[in-house]
Design a protein around this motif. Sequence first.
Motif, PDB file in Angstrom:
ATOM      1  N   TRP A 388      46.847  22.316  33.252  1.00 49.86           N
ATOM      2  CA  TRP A 388      47.445  23.494  32.641  1.00 49.86           C
ATOM      3  C   TRP A 388      46.311  24.496  32.415  1.00 49.86           C
ATOM      4  CZ3 TRP A 388      45.829  24.906  27.682  1.00 49.86           C
ATOM      5  CH2 TRP A 388      45.136  23.934  26.956  1.00 49.86           C
ATOM      6  N   THR A 389      46.611  25.744  32.539  1.00 48.80           N
ATOM      7  CA  THR A 389      45.571  26.770  32.512  1.00 48.80           C
ATOM      8  C   THR A 389      45.623  27.581  31.225  1.00 48.80           C
ATOM      9  OG1 THR A 389      46.990  28.387  33.622  1.00 48.80           O
ATOM     10  CG2 THR A 389      45.613  26.988  35.013  1.00 48.80           C
ATOM     11  N   PHE A 390      44.448  28.082  30.843  1.00 52.34           N
ATOM     12  CA  PHE A 390      44.356  29.063  29.770  1.00 52.34           C
ATOM     13  C   PHE A 390      44.915  30.403  30.277  1.00 52.34           C
ATOM     14  CE2 PHE A 390      40.356  26.520  28.801  1.00 52.34           C
ATOM     15  CZ  PHE A 390      40.958  25.774  27.805  1.00 52.34           C
ATOM     16  N   LYS A 391      45.159  31.301  29.358  1.00 53.45           N
ATOM     17  CA  LYS A 391      45.522  32.664  29.736  1.00 53.45           C
ATOM     18  C   LYS A 391      44.350  33.275  30.502  1.00 53.45           C
ATOM     19  CE  LYS A 391      46.461  37.225  27.727  1.00 53.45           C
ATOM     20  NZ  LYS A 391      46.563  38.006  26.469  1.00 53.45           N
ATOM     21  N   HIS A 392      44.620  33.803  31.687  1.00 54.18           N
ATOM     22  CA  HIS A 392      43.536  34.360  32.493  1.00 54.18           C
ATOM     23  C   HIS A 392      44.104  35.288  33.562  1.00 54.18           C
ATOM     24  CE1 HIS A 392      44.970  31.103  35.083  1.00 54.18           C
ATOM     25  NE2 HIS A 392      44.382  31.702  36.093  1.00 54.18           N
ATOM     26  N   ARG A 393      43.234  36.071  34.158  1.00 54.55           N
ATOM     27  CA  ARG A 393      43.523  36.873  35.349  1.00 54.55           C
ATOM     28  C   ARG A 393      42.499  36.491  36.418  1.00 54.55           C
ATOM     29  NH1 ARG A 393      44.441  40.662  31.208  1.00 54.55           N
ATOM     30  NH2 ARG A 393      46.511  41.631  31.286  1.00 54.55           N
ATOM     31  N   ASP A 394      42.950  36.345  37.651  1.00 54.27           N
ATOM     32  CA  ASP A 394      42.044  36.056  38.772  1.00 54.27           C
ATOM     33  C   ASP A 394      41.555  37.387  39.324  1.00 54.27           C
ATOM     34  OD1 ASP A 394      42.505  33.161  38.711  1.00 54.27           O
ATOM     35  OD2 ASP A 394      44.521  33.690  39.369  1.00 54.27           O
ATOM     36  N   VAL A 395      40.618  38.003  38.589  1.00 50.40           N
ATOM     37  CA  VAL A 395      40.286  39.412  38.802  1.00 50.40           C
ATOM     38  C   VAL A 395      39.625  39.698  40.141  1.00 50.40           C
ATOM     39  CG1 VAL A 395      40.130  39.920  36.353  1.00 50.40           C
ATOM     40  CG2 VAL A 395      38.109  39.061  37.554  1.00 50.40           C
ATOM     41  N   LEU A 396      39.084  38.681  40.815  1.00 52.76           N
ATOM     42  CA  LEU A 396      38.430  38.925  42.096  1.00 52.76           C
ATOM     43  C   LEU A 396      39.412  38.931  43.271  1.00 52.76           C
ATOM     44  CD1 LEU A 396      35.119  36.875  41.726  1.00 52.76           C
ATOM     45  CD2 LEU A 396      35.517  39.312  41.341  1.00 52.76           C
ATOM     46  N   ASN A 397      40.664  38.557  43.024  1.00 51.51           N
ATOM     47  CA  ASN A 397      41.671  38.644  44.082  1.00 51.51           C
ATOM     48  C   ASN A 397      42.079  40.100  44.290  1.00 51.51           C
ATOM     49  OD1 ASN A 397      41.538  35.888  44.099  1.00 51.51           O
ATOM     50  ND2 ASN A 397      43.541  35.557  43.176  1.00 51.51           N
ATOM     51  N   LEU A 398      42.698  40.388  45.431  1.00 55.73           N
ATOM     52  CA  LEU A 398      43.185  41.730  45.706  1.00 55.73           C
ATOM     53  C   LEU A 398      44.120  42.160  44.579  1.00 55.73           C
ATOM     54  CD1 LEU A 398      43.234  44.043  47.834  1.00 55.73           C
ATOM     55  CD2 LEU A 398      45.304  42.948  48.764  1.00 55.73           C
ATOM     56  N   ALA A 399      43.874  43.337  44.003  1.00 55.89           N
ATOM     57  CA  ALA A 399      44.575  43.754  42.788  1.00 55.89           C
ATOM     58  C   ALA A 399      46.086  43.760  42.966  1.00 55.89           C
ATOM     59  CB  ALA A 399      44.078  45.135  42.353  1.00 55.89           C
ATOM     60  N   PHE A 400      46.580  44.257  44.081  1.00 54.37           N
ATOM     61  CA  PHE A 400      48.026  44.301  44.318  1.00 54.37           C
ATOM     62  C   PHE A 400      48.489  43.163  45.213  1.00 54.37           C
ATOM     63  CE2 PHE A 400      45.769  47.196  47.156  1.00 54.37           C
ATOM     64  CZ  PHE A 400      46.149  46.752  48.400  1.00 54.37           C
ATOM     65  N   GLY A 401      47.608  42.229  45.496  1.00 56.50           N
ATOM     66  CA  GLY A 401      47.958  41.088  46.345  1.00 56.50           C
ATOM     67  C   GLY A 401      48.693  40.006  45.574  1.00 56.50           C
ATOM     68  N   TRP A 402      49.246  39.077  46.306  1.00 58.88           N
ATOM     69  CA  TRP A 402      49.987  37.975  45.715  1.00 58.88           C
ATOM     70  C   TRP A 402      49.217  36.668  45.852  1.00 58.88           C
ATOM     71  CZ3 TRP A 402      55.951  38.313  47.060  1.00 58.88           C
ATOM     72  CH2 TRP A 402      56.509  39.338  46.306  1.00 58.88           C
ATOM     73  N   THR A 498      43.445  56.688  45.189  1.00 58.03           N
ATOM     74  CA  THR A 498      44.873  56.527  45.474  1.00 58.03           C
ATOM     75  C   THR A 498      45.238  55.145  46.043  1.00 58.03           C
ATOM     76  OG1 THR A 498      44.571  57.464  47.705  1.00 58.03           O
ATOM     77  CG2 THR A 498      45.120  58.995  45.923  1.00 58.03           C
ATOM     78  N   ARG A 499      44.252  54.288  46.212  1.00 61.55           N
ATOM     79  CA  ARG A 499      44.540  52.998  46.860  1.00 61.55           C
ATOM     80  C   ARG A 499      45.453  52.123  46.006  1.00 61.55           C
ATOM     81  NH1 ARG A 499      39.821  51.847  48.308  1.00 61.55           N
ATOM     82  NH2 ARG A 499      40.006  52.567  50.464  1.00 61.55           N
ATOM     83  N   TRP A 500      45.355  52.185  44.692  1.00 63.60           N
ATOM     84  CA  TRP A 500      46.206  51.383  43.831  1.00 63.60           C
ATOM     85  C   TRP A 500      47.681  51.774  44.012  1.00 63.60           C
ATOM     86  CZ3 TRP A 500      47.235  47.161  41.456  1.00 63.60           C
ATOM     87  CH2 TRP A 500      48.115  47.101  40.384  1.00 63.60           C
ATOM     88  N   GLU A 501      47.950  53.093  44.016  1.00 62.45           N
ATOM     89  CA  GLU A 501      49.331  53.539  44.217  1.00 62.45           C
ATOM     90  C   GLU A 501      49.839  53.171  45.606  1.00 62.45           C
ATOM     91  OE1 GLU A 501      46.951  55.324  42.902  1.00 62.45           O
ATOM     92  OE2 GLU A 501      47.681  55.533  40.828  1.00 62.45           O
ATOM     93  N   LYS A 502      48.971  53.304  46.598  1.00 63.15           N
ATOM     94  CA  LYS A 502      49.388  52.924  47.955  1.00 63.15           C
ATOM     95  C   LYS A 502      49.641  51.416  48.052  1.00 63.15           C
ATOM     96  CE  LYS A 502      47.153  56.722  50.447  1.00 63.15           C
ATOM     97  NZ  LYS A 502      48.456  57.293  50.878  1.00 63.15           N
ATOM     98  N   GLY A 503      48.862  50.662  47.295  1.00 65.02           N
ATOM     99  CA  GLY A 503      49.092  49.217  47.274  1.00 65.02           C
ATOM    100  C   GLY A 503      50.436  48.864  46.659  1.00 65.02           C
ATOM    101  N   LEU A 504      50.796  49.566  45.571  1.00 62.67           N
ATOM    102  CA  LEU A 504      52.089  49.318  44.936  1.00 62.67           C
ATOM    103  C   LEU A 504      53.240  49.715  45.855  1.00 62.67           C
ATOM    104  CD1 LEU A 504      51.429  50.457  41.251  1.00 62.67           C
ATOM    105  CD2 LEU A 504      51.330  48.148  42.230  1.00 62.67           C
TER     106      LEU A 504
END
Length: 517
Positions: A388-402, A498-504
Amino acid sequence: MLWYPSLLRQTRSGREFSDLSLPTLITPLQAKDFDVSPLIARAVAAESGNQQDHEDDNASNASNFEEDALDEPSAAADPLDCVDETRPPSSPHDSWEDINDTIPSSCHHKRRRSRSASFSEVVASAEPPHAGPHRQRPAKLHRLTKKHASATQRRKSKRQKIKQASSHVPAASTIHKHVQPAIPLDTGLDTSTLPSAHGAYSAKLKGPAEERHGSKVRCSLANLLGLGFRLVEWDGITPQPLVDSQGRVIAVLAGQPRKDSYRDAVACAYRAICDACSEAQFPPSMRQHRRGLFAAINVGLSYGKGQTKPCWLHNKEYASVVDRLLANEDIGRLAGFADAAFTIWAPLLYAHYRQCNAKLREELPDLRRPFAHSVFFCSAFNFGPNVWTFKHRDVLNLAFGWCAVQALGHFDPKKGGHLVFWDLKLVVKFLAGALILLPSATIAHSNVPVQDGEERASFTQFSAGGIFRYVDNGCWTVDQLAEQDPEEYHRLMALKATRWEKGLDLFSTVDELLLSE
């Protein structure tokens, strides 16, 4: 003549016929040693032979049949003898029953009898079912099976090559089957507010203090419900997309196939991971890290920490353990299902991954992914017995990736193992074998621990955002790009805003998914 017809009679049309009644047949028989019963028995056997599929239990009778056969004493034709060995069945799913159903009429081992055939003709042509010394079924079956297996293997290899080259391409019927009945879960999230780093190749922590505080807290289901989280009673099979305030699918409870064979694969995959854990004998230092208190191994492509190009992670003394896990067919089946679900629920985002893969392969053809039939660059095996995991974000993954997460083990999903979406205020019941796809870099997530004595592990797939940046830079580092092509460097730097918006925009609405059929 042993018999003769009785008096002639006429039909309404005027045609004459004779009555071959039994008394008329038997009365004129005068021979003292003549017995009609064997002839009748042979005729009955001949007419009913088509319905038999066994040898005559009376060996002496069978030999008598062979001796008394008249003009055509050939054995019953074997259906397998009529199959063209140079042309195996067109489908690998063809069975021997399918082959027998397609045998030409000329190969049937019994001929149809004319209604006008005489009794003597029936007797003369009678033969025991499957009689004759020339039956070759076992040898022919062996030769055909070998030929069939070879052809099946060739077709399987061809399909695998096509799948690796073009990835999963879902049929319209598949999209309709999974997407049309799915009931979206509206999260109300404004996705644009998620913590993406500038350029969207990675995410960022909302606040170091908040992350450190949340990362060491063990939250039970009761604690989370007390904090106002909403419980999602998911069955672990039926797909359910999570949509943001604009109706875009930002994550999906993808479920799992209903086939028994897939459940068997899940069980076998878990056993393989347990065996690998026992063999590896992980030290205590590997069981304490930012994500939780369990041993984990990442395998696949990595880029960062001063690397000038992506490379395969070196697992040192655990390399042999990892290789066996990657070669495991059951784990490979889980990876392939995650890839197929990805392309159904986020086809534009999936195409972005495929494009990056293609460009990277052109530049570095020796590199490989953990699973050739899965688009993700990296995988992680999270070893039990209680993951089981602690609360976290895998911040090195692609921001808008799955990221693809698949639960494994033996536990009560009503009491533990839930996946927690902190930014969505959701607690999702997460059954063993089920798949969830989520943007793990920007949405904080964790797990509810399972009960004491229960077992849980997990298998995840993800892609580092740095690899996408490397490919976008023309397969150069940022410094190399600035030196080799200053104009392109400035153009790409301008696109960061603008890459974040284009990713979304690569996320699809449910209506768009249905239109793609």
